[in-house]
Design a protein around this motif. Structure first.
Motif, PDB file in Angstrom:
ATOM      1  N   ARG A   1      40.536  15.543  40.735  1.00 34.86           N
ATOM      2  CA  ARG A   1      39.819  16.195  39.636  1.00 34.86           C
ATOM      3  C   ARG A   1      38.598  15.365  39.230  1.00 34.86           C
ATOM      4  N   THR A   2      38.782  14.058  39.164  1.00 36.15           N
ATOM      5  CA  THR A   2      37.677  13.176  38.782  1.00 36.15           C
ATOM      6  C   THR A   2      36.543  13.245  39.793  1.00 36.15           C
ATOM      7  N   LEU A   3      36.880  13.170  41.082  1.00 38.24           N
ATOM      8  CA  LEU A   3      35.856  13.235  42.132  1.00 38.24           C
ATOM      9  C   LEU A   3      35.195  14.611  42.163  1.00 38.24           C
ATOM     10  N   GLY A   4      35.981  15.652  41.999  1.00 42.68           N
ATOM     11  CA  GLY A   4      35.429  16.998  42.000  1.00 42.68           C
ATOM     12  C   GLY A   4      34.461  17.231  40.866  1.00 42.68           C
ATOM     13  N   ASP A   5      34.816  16.747  39.659  1.00 45.72           N
ATOM     14  CA  ASP A   5      33.904  16.876  38.523  1.00 45.72           C
ATOM     15  C   ASP A   5      32.602  16.121  38.764  1.00 45.72           C
ATOM     16  N   SER A   6      32.704  14.954  39.401  1.00 47.46           N
ATOM     17  CA  SER A   6      31.513  14.137  39.659  1.00 47.46           C
ATOM     18  C   SER A   6      30.579  14.800  40.670  1.00 47.46           C
ATOM     19  N   PHE A   7      31.150  15.364  41.735  1.00 50.85           N
ATOM     20  CA  PHE A   7      30.331  15.934  42.808  1.00 50.85           C
ATOM     21  C   PHE A   7      29.749  17.297  42.449  1.00 50.85           C
ATOM     22  N   THR A   8      30.438  18.047  41.590  1.00 46.64           N
ATOM     23  CA  THR A   8      29.978  19.406  41.293  1.00 46.64           C
ATOM     24  C   THR A   8      29.288  19.538  39.947  1.00 46.64           C
ATOM     25  N   GLY A   9      29.249  18.460  39.175  1.00 53.32           N
ATOM     26  CA  GLY A   9      28.731  18.537  37.813  1.00 53.32           C
ATOM     27  C   GLY A   9      27.299  19.007  37.714  1.00 53.32           C
TER      28      GLY A   9
ATOM     29  N   SER B   1      25.658  20.776  40.150  1.00 54.54           N
ATOM     30  CA  SER B   1      25.401  21.821  41.149  1.00 54.54           C
ATOM     31  C   SER B   1      25.737  23.190  40.568  1.00 54.54           C
ATOM     32  N   SER B   2      24.723  24.026  40.407  1.00 51.91           N
ATOM     33  CA  SER B   2      24.936  25.366  39.873  1.00 51.91           C
ATOM     34  C   SER B   2      25.673  26.256  40.865  1.00 51.91           C
ATOM     35  N   GLU B   3      25.664  25.857  42.146  1.00 44.28           N
ATOM     36  CA  GLU B   3      26.339  26.641  43.171  1.00 44.28           C
ATOM     37  C   GLU B   3      27.800  26.241  43.329  1.00 44.28           C
ATOM     38  N   LEU B   4      28.067  24.923  43.301  1.00 42.42           N
ATOM     39  CA  LEU B   4      29.421  24.444  43.539  1.00 42.42           C
ATOM     40  C   LEU B   4      30.291  24.455  42.284  1.00 42.42           C
ATOM     41  N   LEU B   5      29.689  24.268  41.118  1.00 34.78           N
ATOM     42  CA  LEU B   5      30.469  24.134  39.889  1.00 34.78           C
ATOM     43  C   LEU B   5      31.332  25.365  39.597  1.00 34.78           C
ATOM     44  N   PRO B   6      30.803  26.605  39.706  1.00 39.11           N
ATOM     45  CA  PRO B   6      31.664  27.770  39.445  1.00 39.11           C
ATOM     46  C   PRO B   6      32.847  27.860  40.409  1.00 39.11           C
ATOM     47  N   LYS B   7      32.624  27.510  41.676  1.00 36.47           N
ATOM     48  CA  LYS B   7      33.715  27.544  42.649  1.00 36.47           C
ATOM     49  C   LYS B   7      34.773  26.494  42.327  1.00 36.47           C
ATOM     50  N   TRP B   8      34.309  25.316  41.911  1.00 39.34           N
ATOM     51  CA  TRP B   8      35.240  24.246  41.532  1.00 39.34           C
ATOM     52  C   TRP B   8      36.057  24.667  40.309  1.00 39.34           C
ATOM     53  N   GLN B   9      35.416  25.295  39.338  1.00 42.53           N
ATOM     54  CA  GLN B   9      36.117  25.744  38.146  1.00 42.53           C
ATOM     55  C   GLN B   9      37.135  26.846  38.475  1.00 42.53           C
ATOM     56  N   GLN B  10      36.782  27.709  39.426  1.00 45.83           N
ATOM     57  CA  GLN B  10      37.725  28.739  39.863  1.00 45.83           C
ATOM     58  C   GLN B  10      38.950  28.108  40.532  1.00 45.83           C
ATOM     59  N   LEU B  11      38.698  27.076  41.333  1.00 48.99           N
ATOM     60  CA  LEU B  11      39.797  26.377  41.992  1.00 48.99           C
ATOM     61  C   LEU B  11      40.714  25.702  40.970  1.00 48.99           C
ATOM     62  N   LEU B  12      40.132  25.087  39.950  1.00 50.68           N
ATOM     63  CA  LEU B  12      40.925  24.458  38.896  1.00 50.68           C
ATOM     64  C   LEU B  12      41.738  25.500  38.126  1.00 50.68           C
ATOM     65  N   ALA B  13      41.126  26.651  37.867  1.00 54.43           N
ATOM     66  CA  ALA B  13      41.835  27.723  37.168  1.00 54.43           C
ATOM     67  C   ALA B  13      43.003  28.232  38.004  1.00 54.43           C
ATOM     68  N   LEU B  14      42.798  28.341  39.309  1.00 54.33           N
ATOM     69  CA  LEU B  14      43.880  28.766  40.203  1.00 54.33           C
ATOM     70  C   LEU B  14      45.019  27.755  40.188  1.00 54.33           C
ATOM     71  N   GLY B  15      44.673  26.459  40.212  1.00 48.93           N
ATOM     72  CA  GLY B  15      45.684  25.418  40.158  1.00 48.93           C
ATOM     73  C   GLY B  15      46.475  25.457  38.861  1.00 48.93           C
ATOM     74  N   GLN B  16      45.798  25.726  37.741  1.00 45.61           N
ATOM     75  CA  GLN B  16      46.496  25.791  36.458  1.00 45.61           C
ATOM     76  C   GLN B  16      47.416  27.001  36.402  1.00 45.61           C
ATOM     77  N   THR B  17      46.962  28.137  36.938  1.00 44.19           N
ATOM     78  CA  THR B  17      47.803  29.330  36.952  1.00 44.19           C
ATOM     79  C   THR B  17      49.060  29.103  37.793  1.00 44.19           C
ATOM     80  N   ALA B  18      48.864  28.505  38.981  1.00 48.00           N
ATOM     81  CA  ALA B  18      50.017  28.206  39.841  1.00 48.00           C
ATOM     82  C   ALA B  18      50.968  27.245  39.148  1.00 48.00           C
ATOM     83  N   SER B  19      50.422  26.230  38.475  1.00 46.60           N
ATOM     84  CA  SER B  19      51.247  25.266  37.754  1.00 46.60           C
ATOM     85  C   SER B  19      52.048  25.938  36.655  1.00 46.60           C
ATOM     86  N   ASP B  20      51.397  26.819  35.894  1.00 42.57           N
ATOM     87  CA  ASP B  20      52.079  27.500  34.789  1.00 42.57           C
ATOM     88  C   ASP B  20      53.256  28.337  35.290  1.00 42.57           C
ATOM     89  N   TRP B  21      53.079  29.064  36.390  1.00 40.61           N
ATOM     90  CA  TRP B  21      54.147  29.912  36.911  1.00 40.61           C
ATOM     91  C   TRP B  21      55.291  29.077  37.493  1.00 40.61           C
TER      92      TRP B  21
END
Length: 335
Positions: free
Chosen positions: A257-265, A267-287
């Motif tokens: 998470r730390t490295l991902g935030d640093s590399f995509t912070g 980037s207007s192209e990569l940041l939304p994809k990274w945030q979607q991936l984090l949201a997917l991880g949180q949804t999977a974790s919750d279930w």
């Protein structure tokens, strides 16, 4: 899985008024004690309450960065040490006054102070504990830990409001088992809009779990100083119990998470994809956590209390109460 789905439906039907985690654990407890669970289902319950739950806990690491991890760790250390001390002293001291057997006192001390069922199972062979004592100690830890899981979120809400960091440290420092800590934090997060509390609670609990690195060698030294087989077996079990794979995965995902935030912070192209991936991880974790917590509820059996007698039950209750009061007071001092 069925309990998780029903719990989530109740959550939506009540317009988010009731936490799905609270529903899942309550439904599990009611099903086990009113309807019963067939032997054919035990393997599935074991898989959900351990494997699925641990994967869900590991994925919580995606909610933390190394900076938050370091800050929270420094604040949590004195709280964890104080709560562990209170738990050990209260169980060993009060247990002697109540006339609880030495073996039972040691099992309850490990379960209350360190990491619930895991600690009891880890030290029982070294202490040469009787099977009946192990069963009673596990029952006490599961019952009072589950009670804390369902009650402490409301205490935290009254004391801390939506302050996630002290609330998470309160849960992690005072509730017995990792699953119960995460369950309490999820209930609190759902009702008080404080999602980071889940990660803080898990981190604080992992710090308590590391107490096995001290507890198991001490128990082995005390009980079996002259047996070389015990000396070699203990550290191998110790590494597995004190630093299990899901904790390593949790820490690895914090780094990711730390490295991902640093590399995509930037980037207007990569940041939304990274945030979607984090949201997917949180949804999977919750279930996964919801499935695991429901399975934990299915493992709570009230009938075992009749076998325990009142002394171990009273001892476990008072020790849990004192440990919780210590964690609450010290966490409150962080505000």
């Amino acid at each position: 899985m069925a309990l998780a789905v029903v719990a989530r439906l109740i959550y939506y039907a009540t317009d988010s008024a009731v936490s799905p985690v609270l529903c899942a654990i309550a439904l599990g407890i009611l099903w086990r004690n009113l309807i019963g669970v067939g032997a054919w289902a035990e393997a599935g319950i074991e898989f959900a309450s351990k494997t699925l739950l641990r994967i869900g806990i590991a994925l919580i690491g995606l909610r933390l960065t190394l900076l938050v991890l370091a800050d929270a760790s420094l604040m949590a250390v004195p709280i964890v040490l104080a709560c562990v001390t209170v738990a050990l002293v209260s169980v060993l001291g009060l247990g002697r006054l109540l006339g609880v057997s030495q073996g039972m006192r040691h099992l309850l001390a490990a379960g209350t102070a360190i990491c619930g069922c895991t600690a009891i199972i880890a030290v029982a062979p070294i202490l040469r504990a009787q099977k009946a004592d192990v069963g009673i100690a596990l029952t006490c830890v599961v019952l009072f830990g589950s009670a804390a899981m369902m009650g402490y979120p409301w205490i935290a809400g009254a004391v801390f409001g939506s302050a996630a960091v002290p609330a998470g440290m309160f849960f992690g420092s005072s509730i017995h088992d990792t699953s119960q800590v995460v369950g309490a934090a999820m209930i609190y997060a759902d009702h008080f809009d404080a999602p980071i509390a889940v990660a803080i609670a898990g981190l604080t609990k992992f710090m308590r779990t590391l107490g096995l690195l001290v507890l198991v060698p001490l128990a082995a030294f005390w009980m079996a100083r002259k047996e070389s087989a015990q000396a070699t077996e203990g550290p191998r079990n110790l590494r597995r119990e004190a630093l299990p794979l899901f904790v390593i995965a949790f820490l690895g995902l914090v780094v990711l998470r730390t490295l991902g935030d640093s590399f995509t912070g930037d980037s207007s192209e990569l940041l939304p994809k990274w945030q979607q991936l984090l949201a997917l991880g949180q949804t999977a974790s919750d279930w996964l956590l919801l499935c695991g917590i429901g399975a934990v509820g299915l493992g709570v059996t009230f009938s075992h209390l009749r076998e325990a007698g009142w002394r171990p039950i009273l001892l476990s209750f008072v020790a849990a109460l004192l440990t919780g009061a210590c964690g609450l007071a010290l966490s409150y001092s962080l505000q």
